[in-house]
Design a protein around this motif. Structure first.
Motif, PDB file in Angstrom:
ATOM      1  N   ASP A  63      34.566  57.758  41.492  1.00  0.00           N
ATOM      2  CA  ASP A  63      33.129  57.580  40.800  1.00  0.00           C
ATOM      3  C   ASP A  63      33.237  56.566  39.779  1.00  0.00           C
ATOM      4  N   LEU A  64      34.244  56.888  38.795  1.00  0.00           N
ATOM      5  CA  LEU A  64      34.202  55.704  37.519  1.00  0.00           C
ATOM      6  C   LEU A  64      34.627  54.347  38.214  1.00  0.00           C
ATOM      7  N   LEU A  65      35.483  54.436  38.945  1.00  0.00           N
ATOM      8  CA  LEU A  65      36.210  53.167  39.667  1.00  0.00           C
ATOM      9  C   LEU A  65      34.994  52.686  40.241  1.00  0.00           C
ATOM     10  N   GLU A  66      34.095  53.295  41.135  1.00  0.00           N
ATOM     11  CA  GLU A  66      33.094  52.526  41.855  1.00  0.00           C
ATOM     12  C   GLU A  66      31.826  51.837  40.759  1.00  0.00           C
ATOM     13  N   LEU A  67      31.675  52.751  39.692  1.00  0.00           N
ATOM     14  CA  LEU A  67      30.699  52.438  38.921  1.00  0.00           C
ATOM     15  C   LEU A  67      30.977  51.122  38.047  1.00  0.00           C
ATOM     16  N   HIS A  68      32.419  51.249  37.544  1.00  0.00           N
ATOM     17  CA  HIS A  68      32.907  50.451  36.511  1.00  0.00           C
ATOM     18  C   HIS A  68      34.052  49.519  37.028  1.00  0.00           C
ATOM     19  N   PRO A  69      33.783  48.505  37.726  1.00  0.00           N
ATOM     20  CA  PRO A  69      34.957  47.830  38.369  1.00  0.00           C
ATOM     21  C   PRO A  69      36.031  47.152  37.482  1.00  0.00           C
ATOM     22  N   GLU A  70      35.683  47.063  36.123  1.00  0.00           N
ATOM     23  CA  GLU A  70      36.685  46.594  35.357  1.00  0.00           C
ATOM     24  C   GLU A  70      37.793  47.821  35.135  1.00  0.00           C
ATOM     25  N   GLU A  71      37.541  48.865  35.413  1.00  0.00           N
ATOM     26  CA  GLU A  71      38.764  50.032  35.153  1.00  0.00           C
ATOM     27  C   GLU A  71      39.465  49.647  36.154  1.00  0.00           C
ATOM     28  N   PHE A  72      39.569  48.834  37.421  1.00  0.00           N
ATOM     29  CA  PHE A  72      40.651  48.563  38.205  1.00  0.00           C
ATOM     30  C   PHE A  72      41.627  47.709  37.571  1.00  0.00           C
ATOM     31  N   THR A  73      41.239  46.881  36.649  1.00  0.00           N
ATOM     32  CA  THR A  73      42.229  45.813  36.006  1.00  0.00           C
ATOM     33  C   THR A  73      42.865  46.921  35.165  1.00  0.00           C
ATOM     34  N   ARG A  74      42.346  47.793  34.245  1.00  0.00           N
ATOM     35  CA  ARG A  74      43.169  48.639  33.371  1.00  0.00           C
ATOM     36  C   ARG A  74      44.067  49.510  34.113  1.00  0.00           C
ATOM     37  N   LEU A  75      43.583  50.068  35.258  1.00  0.00           N
ATOM     38  CA  LEU A  75      44.485  51.015  36.193  1.00  0.00           C
ATOM     39  C   LEU A  75      45.489  50.149  36.492  1.00  0.00           C
ATOM     40  N   LEU A  76      45.428  48.857  37.044  1.00  0.00           N
ATOM     41  CA  LEU A  76      46.460  48.064  37.533  1.00  0.00           C
ATOM     42  C   LEU A  76      47.389  47.657  36.409  1.00  0.00           C
ATOM     43  N   ASP A  77      47.166  47.387  35.335  1.00  0.00           N
ATOM     44  CA  ASP A  77      47.891  47.019  33.951  1.00  0.00           C
ATOM     45  C   ASP A  77      48.996  48.350  33.644  1.00  0.00           C
ATOM     46  N   SER A  78      48.288  49.811  33.965  1.00  0.00           N
ATOM     47  CA  SER A  78      49.040  50.699  33.702  1.00  0.00           C
ATOM     48  C   SER A  78      50.037  51.413  34.751  1.00  0.00           C
ATOM     49  N   LEU A  79      49.696  50.800  36.031  1.00  0.00           N
ATOM     50  CA  LEU A  79      50.660  50.959  37.369  1.00  0.00           C
ATOM     51  C   LEU A  79      51.799  49.766  37.112  1.00  0.00           C
ATOM     52  N   LEU A  80      51.481  48.845  36.871  1.00  0.00           N
ATOM     53  CA  LEU A  80      52.706  47.830  37.020  1.00  0.00           C
ATOM     54  C   LEU A  80      52.940  47.846  35.385  1.00  0.00           C
ATOM     55  N   ILE A  81      54.091  48.306  35.182  1.00  0.00           N
ATOM     56  CA  ILE A  81      54.592  48.169  34.022  1.00  0.00           C
ATOM     57  C   ILE A  81      55.443  47.103  33.459  1.00  0.00           C
ATOM     58  N   ASN A  82      54.368  46.098  32.894  1.00  0.00           N
ATOM     59  CA  ASN A  82      55.171  44.888  32.633  1.00  0.00           C
ATOM     60  C   ASN A  82      56.079  44.640  31.402  1.00  0.00           C
ATOM     61  N   VAL A  83      57.038  45.510  31.486  1.00  0.00           N
ATOM     62  CA  VAL A  83      58.159  45.451  30.321  1.00  0.00           C
ATOM     63  C   VAL A  83      59.315  44.535  30.673  1.00  0.00           C
ATOM     64  N   THR A  84      59.449  43.508  29.747  1.00  0.00           N
ATOM     65  CA  THR A  84      60.454  42.656  30.049  1.00  0.00           C
ATOM     66  C   THR A  84      60.858  42.127  28.755  1.00  0.00           C
ATOM     67  N   VAL A 154      53.106  40.729  41.783  1.00  0.00           N
ATOM     68  CA  VAL A 154      52.033  41.127  42.303  1.00  0.00           C
ATOM     69  C   VAL A 154      51.031  40.913  41.211  1.00  0.00           C
ATOM     70  N   ASP A 155      51.430  41.047  39.910  1.00  0.00           N
ATOM     71  CA  ASP A 155      50.092  40.941  39.049  1.00  0.00           C
ATOM     72  C   ASP A 155      49.749  39.731  38.808  1.00  0.00           C
ATOM     73  N   GLU A 156      48.591  39.228  39.077  1.00  0.00           N
ATOM     74  CA  GLU A 156      48.399  37.776  38.723  1.00  0.00           C
ATOM     75  C   GLU A 156      48.236  37.423  37.293  1.00  0.00           C
ATOM     76  N   GLN A 157      47.722  38.357  36.740  1.00  0.00           N
ATOM     77  CA  GLN A 157      47.383  38.208  34.984  1.00  0.00           C
ATOM     78  C   GLN A 157      48.742  37.908  34.498  1.00  0.00           C
ATOM     79  N   ALA A 158      49.662  38.694  34.669  1.00  0.00           N
ATOM     80  CA  ALA A 158      51.001  38.580  34.071  1.00  0.00           C
ATOM     81  C   ALA A 158      51.493  37.251  34.614  1.00  0.00           C
ATOM     82  N   LEU A 159      51.634  36.784  35.908  1.00  0.00           N
ATOM     83  CA  LEU A 159      51.880  35.392  36.455  1.00  0.00           C
ATOM     84  C   LEU A 159      51.044  34.155  35.407  1.00  0.00           C
ATOM     85  N   GLN A 160      49.632  34.419  35.137  1.00  0.00           N
ATOM     86  CA  GLN A 160      49.108  33.606  34.539  1.00  0.00           C
ATOM     87  C   GLN A 160      49.681  33.293  33.138  1.00  0.00           C
ATOM     88  N   THR A 161      50.107  34.483  32.445  1.00  0.00           N
ATOM     89  CA  THR A 161      50.846  34.318  31.191  1.00  0.00           C
ATOM     90  C   THR A 161      52.222  33.737  31.356  1.00  0.00           C
TER      91      THR A 161
END
Length: 651
Positions: A63-84, A154-161
């Motif tokens: 329900d929170l994901l459908e009400l607040h689409p910006e949470e998808f970005t935060r969830l994706l950042d959590s699942l894709l652990i961009n540690v390098t 697969v993370d477009e935000q990380a690729l932009q950086t």
């Protein structure tokens, strides 16, 4: 919005469907399919986001994901652990720089292109590390001409950086200073990778589980990416990257990853540092040009003659006219024939009637055109006849008709197959069978025991394989958690930096206000809406001897000082109850200082503007001190006189 059961607990059973719904929403929103990822990692990372949002069930979180689409970005950042990082695991990168890269260059023709693929590149540090190593090995001009580095995630935000190539100072601390000076340019408070070399690094989105792989790769880095997939997805991805590599391509994995079940695809170069080389497949056979028929016939005739002469079976050929036409090497040795016997009438040779009567067999074949056979003929040739102890050779003899393409009889082929060893083996086998028959019961018992032992060993082997896979999975899980901890540590460090900056600002502000209070020189008090002391200046401490920590938080009327609070409270109460804007009051009161001396204090009460008035500021000026300060030295003899205002002189 889809209705869900409000009583859903989000626990397994019921929770599996809820987790699948979260992954489905994430796939529909961001186009990333996480079904091939390890379930334990997904559960842990999603639970972290749910706890942060106080979502008790998967249904609540959907329900929170459908009400607040910006949470998808935060969830994706959590699942894709961009540690390098740059040169992560320096010892492993030394193997790549000192062993792998020189072998790649040695196997390439001068000027040939070099293709490298960095999978799961995150924010690009690994791709730029490869660029530094190859530029050091080739030199800058050759690197720009020959090298292409493909970096995917697969993370477009990380690729932009990664495309910008700009990193904070602490991100490049692992780069040796001499390399940092050559390959990075200062930019503000950080560093930027050289623009002229950045063109050789191509960043793009690629889902390893679904998208087509990049081909003809010489070096493929797959570090700390494989461990996030389950076993089935790992096998599928490894087949894809095996196709990507050239026959002499190299694979570089993370320290927690292994190729336990893929020994047929890769061989280790340095197992401890997880560097592997592709095992190339067999090349297709080359096609030969067709030869002219005459040459082919002549060559095949030579080959047939050589094959007949070298055959292990003694063979003779007799023409239809009865002359010996062919005797191969084995036949000449066995029957004492020579090249001079070729062309002689077969009936004149001893072999025609010994060891068996072959002339009658030839006549029979000539009449019927069917093969004739004799088995078990004993023969002791001329070379053994002088030795009475020599054993006989046992032969199976076969006479066959030789026909040309028109089925016309042209001769007879005679083959002598030595079956002596076979006969001896049959005799030995019969004897062994008798012994085996006597020991059959014992053997049967032993066989049953061996079968039982084999089943136990098979079971033990399967348990060991299962344990090995569990250990490998546990190792990958620990490395995943380590990556998560590093990510959390980076977040905490950023928060700590921000907190340190705010603390310095607060300290500066506090010092400024203390300086303001001290500069006033007079006693100053700040009261809250309940007339409790918030600020107690140094002037107030010197006036009444009460320290700030003793006064703060206490009601003005309860302070043990020589200030008549009953004279102040009415004015302060009026100021507190007055409508906006609050009134300012100025009046005089009699007081006593800490030494018991009487004072005449001028009281200036101001409202404390904090939104609506919620307190007040009291300035206390000793009129005696003010009068003394008003006296200035005179110009006539230095005796001086009290300074008066122009208004007083006019009076």
């Amino acid at each position: 919005m889809t209705e869900r059961d409000p009583d859903s607990t989000g626990e397994p059973g019921d929770g599996q469907e809820g987790l699948q719904e979260v992954l489905r929403l994430l796939h529909a929103s961001r186009g990333i399919d996480f079904t091939g990822y390890k379930r334990s990692t997904l559960l842990r990372r999603i639970s972290r986001r749910m706890a942060a949002l106080n979502a008790r069930t998967y249904a609540d979180y959907c329900d929170l994901l459908e009400l607040h689409p910006e949470e998808f970005t935060r969830l994706l950042d959590s699942l894709l652990i961009n540690v390098t990082g740059f040169f992560r695991d320096p010892a492993a990168w030394e193997v790549v720089a000192e062993r792998v890269v020189p072998q790649i260059l040695a196997g390439k023709a001068p000027g040939a292109p070099i293709r490298v693929w960095s999978t799961g590149c995150a924010t690009g540090e690994e791709a730029y590390t490869l660029a530094i190593i190859l530029a050091e090995a080739l030199g800058i001009p050759a690197f720009q001409e020959r090298v292409k580095i493909y970096a995917t995630d697969v993370d477009e935000q990380a690729l932009q950086t990664a495309r910008t190539g700009v990193y904070a100072e602490r991100r490049v601390q692992d780069v040796p200073p001499e390399l940092r000076d050559r390959f990075f340019e200062p930019l503000g408070t950080g560093y930027a990778f050289r623009r002229d070399l950045r063109r050789q690094v191509i960043f793009g989105r690629n889902d390893l589980t679904r998208d087509a792989p990049i081909s003809r790769i010489d070096l493929l880095t797959f570090r700390n990416t494989l461990m996030y997939f389950n076993s089935e997805t790992q096998r599928s991805v490894l087949r894809r990257i095996h196709f990507s590599l050239t026959d002499s391509g190299y694979l570089f994995l993370g320290k927690a990853e292994m190729l336990v079940h893929h020994g047929s695809l890769f061989e280790p170069v340095d197992l401890r540092k997880r560097v592997f080389r592709k095992l190339p497949g067999s090349a297709p056979p080359e096609r030969r040009q067709a030869e002219p028929p005459e040459e082919l016939t002549a060559r095949l005739g030579v080959v047939r003659a050589a094959a007949l002469a070298a055959g292990p079976v003694a063979q003779l050929a007799v023409g239809v006219d009865g002359d010996l036409v062919v005797a191969n090497t084995r036949a000449q040795h066995l029957f004492g024939l020579s090249s001079s016997d070729i062309g002689r009438p077969f009936r004149d040779l001893e072999i025609s009637y010994r060891p068996v009567e072959l002339r009658s067999m030839i006549d029979q074949v000539k009449r019927t055109l069917r093969p004739q056979e004799v088995q078990g003929a004993q023969w002791r040739g001329p070379q053994w006849q002088a030795d009475t102890d020599a054993t006989f050779v046992i032969l199976d003899i076969c006479v066959v008709p030789l026909l040309d393409r028109t089925s016309t009889l042209v001769g007879f082929g005679i083959s002598f197959t030595d079956v002596t060893s076979g006969v001896q083996l049959r005799e030995e086998l019969e004897h062994a069978n008798e012994e085996l028959e006597r020991a059959y019961q014992d053997v049967q018992s032993l066989n049953e025991e061996l079968e039982t032992t084999n089943e136990e060993l098979q079971s033990t082997n399967e348990e060991l394989e299962t344990t090995n896979e569990e250990l490998q999975s546990t190792n990958e899980e620990l490395e995943t958690m380590n990556e998560e901890l590093r990510s959390t540590n980076d977040e905490l460090q950023d928060i700590n930096d921000a907190l340190r900056s705010r603390t310095e600002e607060l300290h500066h502000t506090k010092t400024f206000f203390e300086s303001v209070w001290e500069s006033l020189g007079h006693a100053a008090l700040v009261l809250d809406d309940e007339l409790r002391v918030i600020v107690w200046s140094q002037g107030a401490t010197e006036l009444w001897g009460l320290r700030a920590d003793e006064a703060q938080g206490r009601h003005l009327a309860t302070l043990p000082i020589g200030l008549p609070a009953k004279d102040l409270l009415p004015s302060l109460q009026r100021m507190r109850r007055s409508p906006a804007p609050p009134l300012r009051s100025t009046f005089d009161v009699d007081a006593v200082n800490r030494l018991g001396h009487p004072l005449r204090l001028e009281v200036d009460a101001l409202p404390l503007r904090q939104g609506p008035a919620s307190g007040g500021i009291i300035l206390l000026v000793n009129r005696v001190d003010a009068a003394e300060e008003a006296v200035s030295p005179s110009a006539d003899g230095g005796k001086g006189r009290p300074a008066v205002s122009p208004a007083a002189e006019d009076g």
